[in-house]
Scaffold this motif. Sequence first.
Motif, PDB file in Angstrom:
ATOM      1  N   MET A   1       0.406  -0.898  -0.005  1.00 11.49           N
ATOM      2  CA  MET A   1      -0.002   0.018  -0.133  1.00 11.49           C
ATOM      3  C   MET A   1       1.070   1.800   0.092  1.00 11.49           C
ATOM      4  N   ILE A   2       0.096   2.394  -0.109  1.00  8.56           N
ATOM      5  CA  ILE A   2       1.492   3.401  -0.161  1.00  8.56           C
ATOM      6  C   ILE A   2       0.307   4.689   0.927  1.00  8.56           C
ATOM      7  N   GLU A   3       1.426   4.176   1.533  1.00 12.32           N
ATOM      8  CA  GLU A   3       1.271   5.344   3.086  1.00 12.32           C
ATOM      9  C   GLU A   3       1.441   7.450   2.589  1.00 12.32           C
ATOM     10  N   ILE A   4       0.471   7.949   3.022  1.00  9.45           N
ATOM     11  CA  ILE A   4       0.597   9.661   2.510  1.00  9.45           C
ATOM     12  C   ILE A   4       0.774   9.688   4.064  1.00  9.45           C
ATOM     13  N   ARG A   5       2.199  10.539   4.514  1.00  8.04           N
ATOM     14  CA  ARG A   5       1.453  10.882   5.948  1.00  8.04           C
ATOM     15  C   ARG A   5       2.247  12.477   5.576  1.00  8.04           C
ATOM     16  N   ASP A   6       0.869  13.170   6.070  1.00 10.00           N
ATOM     17  CA  ASP A   6       1.505  15.338   6.288  1.00 10.00           C
ATOM     18  C   ASP A   6       1.990  15.397   5.167  1.00 10.00           C
ATOM     19  N   VAL A   7       1.802  15.276   4.037  1.00 10.53           N
ATOM     20  CA  VAL A   7       2.081  15.832   2.978  1.00 10.53           C
ATOM     21  C   VAL A   7       2.187  17.271   1.908  1.00 10.53           C
ATOM     22  N   ARG A   8       2.689  18.001   2.420  1.00 16.92           N
ATOM     23  CA  ARG A   8       2.451  19.296   2.302  1.00 16.92           C
ATOM     24  C   ARG A   8       3.747  19.768   0.873  1.00 16.92           C
ATOM     25  N   LYS A   9       2.965  20.561   0.358  1.00 14.22           N
ATOM     26  CA  LYS A   9       3.823  20.655  -1.455  1.00 14.22           C
ATOM     27  C   LYS A   9       3.432  22.714  -0.605  1.00 14.22           C
ATOM     28  N   SER A  10       4.428  23.233  -1.101  1.00 16.37           N
ATOM     29  CA  SER A  10       4.572  25.121  -0.927  1.00 16.37           C
ATOM     30  C   SER A  10       5.346  25.761  -2.499  1.00 16.37           C
ATOM     31  N   TYR A  11       5.345  26.136  -2.903  1.00 18.20           N
ATOM     32  CA  TYR A  11       5.626  27.090  -4.078  1.00 18.20           C
ATOM     33  C   TYR A  11       5.636  28.935  -3.356  1.00 18.20           C
ATOM     34  N   GLY A  12       6.789  29.087  -2.163  1.00 20.97           N
ATOM     35  CA  GLY A  12       6.880  30.261  -1.709  1.00 20.97           C
ATOM     36  C   GLY A  12       5.998  30.502  -0.954  1.00 20.97           C
ATOM     37  N   ALA A  14       2.816  30.415  -2.144  1.00 24.17           N
ATOM     38  CA  ALA A  14       1.438  29.322  -1.907  1.00 24.17           C
ATOM     39  C   ALA A  14       1.280  27.845  -1.583  1.00 24.17           C
ATOM     40  N   THR A  15       0.615  27.529  -0.915  1.00 26.16           N
ATOM     41  CA  THR A  15       0.732  25.939  -0.425  1.00 26.16           C
ATOM     42  C   THR A  15      -0.499  25.205  -1.688  1.00 26.16           C
ATOM     43  N   VAL A  16       0.362  23.980  -2.830  1.00 24.36           N
ATOM     44  CA  VAL A  16      -0.772  23.574  -3.017  1.00 24.36           C
ATOM     45  C   VAL A  16      -1.591  22.389  -2.464  1.00 24.36           C
ATOM     46  N   VAL A  17      -0.367  21.569  -1.661  1.00 27.95           N
ATOM     47  CA  VAL A  17      -1.060  20.443  -1.261  1.00 27.95           C
ATOM     48  C   VAL A  17      -0.830  20.826   0.840  1.00 27.95           C
ATOM     49  N   GLN A  18      -1.832  20.456   1.185  1.00 28.31           N
ATOM     50  CA  GLN A  18      -1.776  21.109   2.524  1.00 28.31           C
ATOM     51  C   GLN A  18      -1.883  20.277   3.601  1.00 28.31           C
ATOM     52  N   GLY A  19      -0.736  19.368   3.934  1.00 34.64           N
ATOM     53  CA  GLY A  19      -0.800  18.387   5.122  1.00 34.64           C
ATOM     54  C   GLY A  19      -2.223  16.666   4.521  1.00 34.64           C
ATOM     55  N   VAL A  20      -1.500  16.028   3.690  1.00 30.06           N
ATOM     56  CA  VAL A  20      -3.190  15.275   3.067  1.00 30.06           C
ATOM     57  C   VAL A  20      -2.094  13.732   3.845  1.00 30.06           C
ATOM     58  N   MET A  53       7.900  16.479  -2.190  1.00 31.80           N
ATOM     59  CA  MET A  53       7.492  17.685  -0.983  1.00 31.80           C
ATOM     60  C   MET A  53       8.772  18.175  -0.187  1.00 31.80           C
ATOM     61  N   THR A  54       7.479  18.807   0.387  1.00 30.92           N
ATOM     62  CA  THR A  54       7.963  20.418   1.143  1.00 30.92           C
ATOM     63  C   THR A  54       8.311  19.369   2.547  1.00 30.92           C
ATOM     64  N   SER A  55       6.826  19.114   3.138  1.00 33.57           N
ATOM     65  CA  SER A  55       7.747  18.514   4.393  1.00 33.57           C
ATOM     66  C   SER A  55       6.704  17.083   4.200  1.00 33.57           C
ATOM     67  N   MET A 209     -10.110  15.631  -4.235  1.00 24.25           N
ATOM     68  CA  MET A 209      -9.360  17.234  -3.580  1.00 24.25           C
ATOM     69  C   MET A 209     -10.038  17.760  -4.094  1.00 24.25           C
ATOM     70  N   ARG A 210      -9.634  19.062  -3.022  1.00 26.95           N
ATOM     71  CA  ARG A 210      -9.657  20.702  -3.626  1.00 26.95           C
ATOM     72  C   ARG A 210      -9.774  21.369  -1.937  1.00 26.95           C
ATOM     73  N   ASP A 211      -9.175  22.177  -2.958  1.00 28.75           N
ATOM     74  CA  ASP A 211      -7.917  23.196  -2.498  1.00 28.75           C
ATOM     75  C   ASP A 211      -6.596  22.839  -1.927  1.00 28.75           C
ATOM     76  N   GLY A 212      -6.185  21.544  -2.482  1.00 31.15           N
ATOM     77  CA  GLY A 212      -4.674  21.456  -2.250  1.00 31.15           C
ATOM     78  C   GLY A 212      -5.276  19.997  -0.932  1.00 31.15           C
ATOM     79  N   ARG A 213      -6.233  19.248  -0.374  1.00 27.19           N
ATOM     80  CA  ARG A 213      -6.747  18.552   0.394  1.00 27.19           C
ATOM     81  C   ARG A 213      -7.214  17.502   0.541  1.00 27.19           C
ATOM     82  N   VAL A 214      -7.755  16.489   0.995  1.00 22.16           N
ATOM     83  CA  VAL A 214      -9.024  15.619   0.618  1.00 22.16           C
ATOM     84  C   VAL A 214     -10.054  15.985   1.210  1.00 22.16           C
ATOM     85  N   ILE A 215     -10.776  15.782   0.700  1.00 24.57           N
ATOM     86  CA  ILE A 215     -12.316  15.854   1.513  1.00 24.57           C
ATOM     87  C   ILE A 215     -13.119  14.917   1.329  1.00 24.57           C
ATOM     88  N   ARG A 216     -13.390  14.433   0.839  1.00 29.89           N
ATOM     89  CA  ARG A 216     -14.077  12.899   0.759  1.00 29.89           C
ATOM     90  C   ARG A 216     -12.728  11.963  -0.303  1.00 29.89           C
TER      91      ARG A 216
END
Length: 257
Positions: A1-12, A14-20, A53-55, A209-216
């Motif tokens: 399986m693929i585990e994604i833990r609090d992954v964020r990506k920012s450009y300056g 602007a944060t495009v993936v927010q703690g997934v 990833m940023t973090s 996803m929406r606005d960099g977050r998983v919503i459903r």
Amino acid sequence: MIEIRDVRKSYGDATVVQGVNLTLPRGGVTAIIGPNGAGKSTLLTMIGRLLPMTSGQILVDGMDVTHAASNALARRLSILRQDNHIAARLTVRDLVAFGRYPHSHGRLTREDGVHVARALEFLGLTHLANRFLDELSGGQRQRAHVAMVVCQDTDYILLDEPLNNLDMKHAVGMMQLMRRMADDLGKTIVVVLHDINFASCYADHIVAMRDGRVIRKGAPAAIMTADAMRAIYDIDMHIEEIGGDRIGVFYRQPARD
């Protein structure tokens, strides 16, 4: 399986993936959906380590993608991005053979040849094997790139909007191909899609996803509801059940005051 833990990506700023935080199951087809700018392709590209990833942390069967050896990761996971910049004067066969690089490092063996032939046949490209890429239609080139990924023979296959440049017939064929790769070859397919009805009909799991977050997230039946579609896309959608699949009807929107 693929585990994604609090992954964020920012450009300056602007944060495009927010703690997934997300777990993608092994096996089957997982579709990632959402509006433009939701962070879908960015997340997929970070899973494939084509974008740092940023973090956060991403694990594939326990292997940390940030620190894994490139060759080890390439034997486990393959990715096809939207923007494929490969020299046009390659033949289809040469392109597909690139998928064997993690195994043979450019020195093709007889076993590699078997994988190339199998991938060409699987994508219906055997008769085009000696054609140059610039002699193909956009849809044929897209299938050739998918054949390269299939030829890599990894457990996990990541596809970023693989229906681009495909007409309806070939889009259906591509989705059927993903199901065959999952069902007949035992692959885990993670695919970014814009067409929610293809996701509903062919995927086992949907991540919205929406606005960099998983919503459903959940099975298609749980995601394909009017309330969920409104939360994801901010439009009113009528959901019909046809042949056991839930289909969203959204082409005719009522006028709003």
